[in-house]
Write an enzyme that holds these catalytic residues in place. Structure first.
Site, mmCIF file in Angstrom:
data_model
loop_
_atom_site.group_PDB
_atom_site.id
_atom_site.type_symbol
_atom_site.label_atom_id
_atom_site.label_comp_id
_atom_site.label_asym_id
_atom_site.label_seq_id
_atom_site.Cartn_x
_atom_site.Cartn_y
_atom_site.Cartn_z
ATOM 1 N N ASP A 12 1.072 -1.237 -0.361
ATOM 2 C CA ASP A 12 -0.188 0.363 -0.106
ATOM 3 C C ASP A 12 0.942 0.747 -0.369
ATOM 4 O OD1 ASP A 12 -2.186 1.807 0.186
ATOM 5 O OD2 ASP A 12 -2.399 2.284 2.618
ATOM 6 N N GLU A 72 -1.843 -1.744 -4.518
ATOM 7 C CA GLU A 72 -3.246 -0.783 -4.678
ATOM 8 C C GLU A 72 -2.425 0.837 -5.500
ATOM 9 O OE1 GLU A 72 -6.197 0.277 -1.441
ATOM 10 O OE2 GLU A 72 -5.091 1.584 -1.648
ATOM 11 N N ASP A 144 -2.339 1.095 7.306
ATOM 12 C CA ASP A 144 -1.122 1.200 6.391
ATOM 13 C C ASP A 144 -1.501 -0.519 6.099
ATOM 14 O OD1 ASP A 144 -0.878 4.303 5.705
ATOM 15 O OD2 ASP A 144 -0.127 3.418 7.335
#
Length: 172
Positions: A12, A72, A144
Site C-alpha cells: 500500500d 494498490e 497501512d
C-alpha cells in the site's frame, strides 16, 4: 492433492507510510506471514525518502521471498503536487519487487475493498475487521499494514485473471 502455497506481498504505497503484508495462499486457504509499515524520515528530502522506501522494501523482499507482489493503485488527489509525490513513491514501490524478479500486479482500491469487505465504499475500520476475520493471526498495528494485507488477499483471489491480462498485454 493440495495446491502448493504461493507467497504474496501486498503493498500500500505512500510517501509518509507504505504498508506491506505477506501472506501465503494455497487454493482458498490464506495464511498470515508478516506485515509492517515503512516510515521514511520526514526531515529528509524527497530523494532520501524514496531511497529509504526502496531500501526497506528490498529488505522485506529478501526476508520473506515472495513469489508475487500486488500494489494498490492510487487515486488522484486534489493537490497536484501531492499526487506527483505519491506517484513517485508508488513507482519505487512497484520498481523494488520488479528489480528483485518478483512479478507485480496492480489493483484498484475499489476492487480491494469489494473483495475483502464486499462493498467498494468500505472504510478503514471495516477493512481492519475483515482482515482479522480472514487472517486471525495478523498482528498489524497501522491501517497501512492492514490495507497491504487486503491488497495481498485481493491478489490471492484475482491472481489468475491478473496473470492472463499480463500475458495478453505482453503478446499484443
Amino acid at each position: 492433492m493440495a495446491p502448493l502455497p504461493i507467497r504474496i506481498v501486498g503493498l500500500d504505497p505512500g510517501l509518509r507510510r507504505t504498508g506491506w503484508g505477506v501472506i501465503e495462499a494455497a487454493g482458498t486457504r490464506l495464511t498470515f506471514v508478516a506485515c509492517g509499515t515503512v516510515m521514511p524520515p520526514e526531515e529528509g528530502g524527497l530523494a532520501t525518502r524514496l531511497a529509504c522506501l526502496h531500501t526497506e522494501l528490498a529488505a522485506v523482499l529478501r526476508t520473506y521471498l515472495p513469489d508475487e507482489a500486488a500494489v494498490e493503485e492510487t487515486f488522484v488527489n486534489v493537490n497536484p503536487a501531492s499526487t506527483l509525490k505519491l506517484g513517485q513513491a508508488r513507482g519505487v514501490v512497484m520498481l523494488t519487487p520488479a528489480l528483485a524478479g518478483v512479478p507485480v500486479a496492480e489493483y484498484a482500491a475499489l476492487l480491494v475493498k469489494k473483495t475483502v469487505v464486499g462493498a467498494g465504499r468500505a472504510d478503514k475500520a471495516q477493512i481492519r475487521m475483515m482482515i482479522k476475520v480472514l487472517l486471525p493471526q495478523a498482528d498489524f498495528t497501522t491501517d497501512d499494514a492492514a490495507d497491504a494485507l487486503a491488497v495481498a488477499v485481493t491478489h490471492a483471489q484475482h491472481r489468475g485473471m491478473a496473470a492472463l491480462k499480463a500475458r495478453m498485454a505482453a503478446a499484443g
